[in-house]
Design an enzyme around this catalytic site. Structure first.
Site, PDB file in Angstrom:
ATOM      1  N   TYR A 466     -17.250 -23.072 -63.593  1.00  0.00           N
ATOM      2  CA  TYR A 466     -17.151 -21.422 -63.282  1.00  0.00           C
ATOM      3  C   TYR A 466     -17.769 -21.266 -61.891  1.00  0.00           C
ATOM      4  O   TYR A 466     -18.489 -20.382 -61.475  1.00  0.00           O
ATOM      5  CB  TYR A 466     -18.206 -20.698 -64.083  1.00  0.00           C
ATOM      6  N   HIS A 467     -17.225 -22.055 -61.079  1.00  0.00           N
ATOM      7  CA  HIS A 467     -17.478 -21.950 -59.505  1.00  0.00           C
ATOM      8  C   HIS A 467     -15.967 -21.639 -58.872  1.00  0.00           C
ATOM      9  O   HIS A 467     -15.512 -22.662 -58.563  1.00  0.00           O
ATOM     10  CB  HIS A 467     -18.046 -23.078 -59.033  1.00  0.00           C
ATOM     11  N   HIS A 468     -15.855 -20.548 -58.663  1.00  0.00           N
ATOM     12  CA  HIS A 468     -14.274 -20.031 -58.032  1.00  0.00           C
ATOM     13  C   HIS A 468     -14.247 -20.114 -56.619  1.00  0.00           C
ATOM     14  O   HIS A 468     -14.919 -19.680 -55.948  1.00  0.00           O
ATOM     15  CB  HIS A 468     -13.901 -18.673 -58.309  1.00  0.00           C
TER      16      HIS A 468
END
Length: 533
Positions: A466-468
């Site tokens: 969840y690291h865009h």
């Protein structure tokens, strides 16, 4: 707030009140500029955090429920090789993702800035580690980082962390014995949480629910800088969903941000400069929604790179049980990790770091609330199932790929009638093959411990961290990138983009410290462009 009307004669309009937008807003307000911040989500009451903590530990509530996720407002679609659970990854509200993050803050390694040159894959950043090094130090002070200089693989630094590192957990001591036998180094994790009182916030009191709620405020979140910016004269407008950016007749400057408020009113915020800080998904979506005759493919998108090169970190993990207590769920964050294999990355192997978990297995509260037994039977179930779990994780970097993107789903609209974001996520073979290597290392450590391995997140079952990253990449060439090294868009003279969307590559380090360092650097450039000292 009840007054959500535009600010007259604003110098800067910042869109998004996550860590990037909050830090830029604070710095520019401190420099004497009139700043207005627009955020699509609400401004949460800090007094509600205990209630949110209780909600977080009850199995009835899903992750988005903790911070009032709205399926209609937050609608999206997912396509590509792998489904992407976007709403599990984000909080829409003032503070952004830092409201529910875990709080680990590492610097990228030097080779991460020069992947093409040093590893033979990916691209080089237009800046290198030396350019960002002083801003990393400033970011550690701004966030309040607890750490130690015990990582022999970390890039060079200029001063100690602001606070001492948290001590290793009990299960870290178990891992340490196995790693010593195998010749694997362990070292402390820098955390954006207070190991002692700092910046008028308390030391960590051990709630253990850091992800997704820290009731004490010991863990940094972006409301720290939002509140500070407001004290310095900035105006914060929450629940102001920006619909599009309008440019002037010459197409070289943004003129206004059109936003909608809860009462259904539409407003236009004008400013001399605009900073888009909506994250790796909403930032490209806003630019794509801001299409015009001069920008038919979306604002600031003459390169065609807006939304392209979407990246995340892949999770690899292995867990099991021991025939002895491991004291899991006493600490809600990581206290030890390993970067020992990181700089071995090359064209065939992706960078990765190993993590030693302190929260393996279910918590007693979760088991009690979801179990079907009562009284002595429940107590027996808890004793049998809790306390002997053990697990490791890892972050694995993926290559930027033009076919991995954030676009617009024209067949589905949000509460305002706009196309929702489409996440088309694909993963390269190099990253997947690296997961196999990571799992082999993790298996060797758990086997040295004498653990019975019961689960594994492998190349087939891996998911995002969840690291865009990567959807408005920076670069020197305006035909291949969206922003220049100063994070000003190539196409528009008064528009900057801050956040992980500007990352050309992602390495395998949690991105928030780099986000903060780039935001501090951008704030200096914006201040200079506005005529600051």
């Amino acid at each position: 707030m009840s007054d959500r009307t535009p600010v007259v004669d604003a110098d800067v309009c910042v869109i998004g009140a996550g860590p990037a937008g909050a830090i830029v807003s604070d710095r520019l307000a401190a420099a004497g500029h009139s700043v207005v911040v627009l955020d699509a989500g609400p401004r949460f009451d800090p007094a509600d955090r205990i209630d949110r903590q209780e909600r977080a530990i009850r199995p009835y509530y899903g992750r988005p429920d903790v911070w009032d996720g709205d399926p209609e407002r937050d609608a999206y679609s997912s396509s590509g090789d792998r489904g992407y659970p976007l709403n599990h990854a984000r909080v829409k509200g003032v503070g952004g993702s830092t409201l529910h993050w875990q709080g680990m803050v590492m610097r990228l390694h030097e080779d991460d800035f020069n992947a093409a040159t040093e590893r033979g894959v990916g691209v080089d950043w237009p800046i290198d580690y030396a350019d960002l090094r002083p801003y990393y130090a400033a970011a550690e002070r701004e966030l309040g980082v607890s750490g130690a200089s015990d990582n022999p693989y970390a890039p060079p630094r200029e001063e100690p962390h602001p606070m001492p590192a948290f001590p290793p957990s009990y299960s870290d001591s178990l891992f340490a014995e196995a790693c010593e036998e195998l010749g694997i180094d362990m070292h402390s994790v820098p955390n954006a949480r207070n190991s002692e009182g700092y910046d008028d916030r308390s030391a960590c009191v051990g709630y253990g629910t850091c992800q997704p709620v820290c009731p004490s405020g010991a863990k940094y979140d972006a409301t720290v800088h939002v509140d500070r910016a407001e004290e310095r004269g900035a105006t914060i407008i929450d629940r102001a969903a920006v619909q599009q950016l309008d440019h002037g007749p010459d197409g070289e400057r943004v003129r206004s941000a059109e936003y909608v408020t809860p009462d259904g009113e539409t407003h236009r915020q004008e400013a001399d400069a605009f900073v888009v800080a909506g994250g790796g998904v909403e930032t490209p979506r806003l630019l794509l929604l801001s299409e015009s005759d001069q920008y038919p493919d979306g604002l600031a998108n003459t390169s065609g790179a807006v939304g392209r090169f979407f990246m995340d970190h892949l999770f690899a993990g292995t867990g099991g049980v021991l025939d002895e207590p491991t004291r899991q769920n006493h600490v809600g964050f990581l206290t030890s990790e390993c970067h020992g294999f990181y700089d071995e990355a090359d064209a065939e192997t992706a960078p990765f770091k190993l993590e030693f978990f302190n929260y393996a297995g279910p918590s007693p509260v979760e088991m009690a609330l979801s179990g079907e037994s009562w009284g002595d039977d429940l107590l027996g179930d808890l004793r049998d199932a809790y306390g002997n779990n053990i697990a490791m994780g890892a972050l694995v970097g993926q290559l930027p790929d033009e076919g991995s993107y954030v676009g617009l789903d024209r067949d589905r609209t949000d509460a305002h009638g706009n196309p929702v974001p489409e996440i088309h996520w694909s993963v390269d073979d190099r990253a997947l093959e690296t997961i196999d290597r990571v799992n082999a290392i993790q298996e060797s450590i758990l086997e040295e411990l004498g653990a019975e391995i019961t689960w594994q997140a492998d190349a087939e079952s891996t998911g995002p961290a969840y690291h865009h990253m990567g959807t408005t990449r920076m670069g020197e060439d305006p035909t291949e990138s969206v922003v220049d090294p100063d994070l000003r868009t190539h196409d528009l003279r008064n528009c900057w983009i801050v956040g992980s969307s500007v990352f050309p590559t992602g390495g395998a380090m949690n991105p928030t410290l780099t986000i903060a360092a780039l935001a501090l650097r951008a704030a200096e450039n914006i201040d200079s462009a506005l005529g600051g000292p």
